[in-house]
Design an enzyme around this catalytic site. Structure first.
Site, short mmCIF file in Angstrom:
data_model
loop_
_atom_site.label_atom_id
_atom_site.label_comp_id
_atom_site.label_asym_id
_atom_site.label_seq_id
_atom_site.Cartn_x
_atom_site.Cartn_y
_atom_site.Cartn_z
N CYS A 1 69.83 66.49 23.45
CA CYS A 1 70.72 66.98 24.52
C CYS A 1 70.17 66.60 25.90
O CYS A 1 68.97 66.34 26.06
CB CYS A 1 70.84 68.50 24.46
SG CYS A 1 71.68 69.14 23.01
N GLU B 1 69.70 68.50 28.42
CA GLU B 1 68.72 69.48 28.94
C GLU B 1 67.31 69.15 28.45
O GLU B 1 66.34 69.18 29.21
CB GLU B 1 69.09 70.90 28.47
CG GLU B 1 70.41 71.40 28.98
CD GLU B 1 71.57 71.11 28.03
OE1 GLU B 1 71.61 69.99 27.47
OE2 GLU B 1 72.42 71.98 27.89
N ILE C 1 71.51 61.74 24.41
CA ILE C 1 71.27 60.44 23.77
C ILE C 1 71.53 60.61 22.28
O ILE C 1 70.76 61.30 21.59
CB ILE C 1 69.83 59.94 24.04
CG1 ILE C 1 69.53 59.92 25.54
CG2 ILE C 1 69.61 58.57 23.42
CD1 ILE C 1 68.06 59.76 25.90
#
Ligand code: THU
Length: 135
Positions: A53, A55, A43
């Site tokens: 990120c 993750e 985002i």
């Protein structure tokens, strides 16, 4: 949950990527020890620094739902959504993983529909700074 299925979920998670600045779409699928999967995407932000990120989106979703034990994560990403295998977790994400995961936590780096590399967190972040070091 097979590794292939987790990779497919990471590819699917790329669809929600908000990445107007880099055009890099990234998706992640995080498997908990209890068998639940949390997905995430990158985002971005006009101010750049607040960008998160895929993750970390997945990890923070899971942790905010009370999850504490993680098995593995699959990461898929590519410029304009074309998966190349170039999206290995960044340093900040590796540090977040090291807070919540053991050194043998597995990271699947998706290279294509049926292709991925499998590495351990200890390979990506050796000699890491952890909570034990703060005590
Ligand atoms: N990015 C991720 O989401 N995960 C990674 O493993 C590396 C980079 C994102 C951050 C940013 O939105 C874009 O990819 C380009 O760096």
């Amino acid at each position: 949950m097979t590794d292939s299925k987790l990779c497919a979920l990471a590819i699917k998670a790329m669809e929600n990527s908000y990445s107007p600045y880099s055009s890099c779409k990234v998706g992640a699928a995080l498997l908990t020890k209890s068998g639940k999967v949390y997905t995430g995407c990158n985002i971005e932000n006009a101010s750049f620094t607040p960008t998160v990120c895929a993750e970390r989106t997945a990890f923070f979703k899971a942790i905010s739902e009370g999850e504490k034990e993680f098995e593995k994560i699959a990461v898929a990403g590519g410029k304009d959504g074309v998966v190349t295998g170039a999206f290995s977790p960044c340093g900040v994400c590796r540090q977040v993983m090291s807070e919540f995961c053991s050194p043998d936590f597995e990271i699947l780096i998706v290279k294509g529909e049926e292709s991925f590399d499998k590495v351990k967190l200890s390979d990506l972040l050796p000699y890491s700074f952890k909570k034990e070091n703060v005590k």
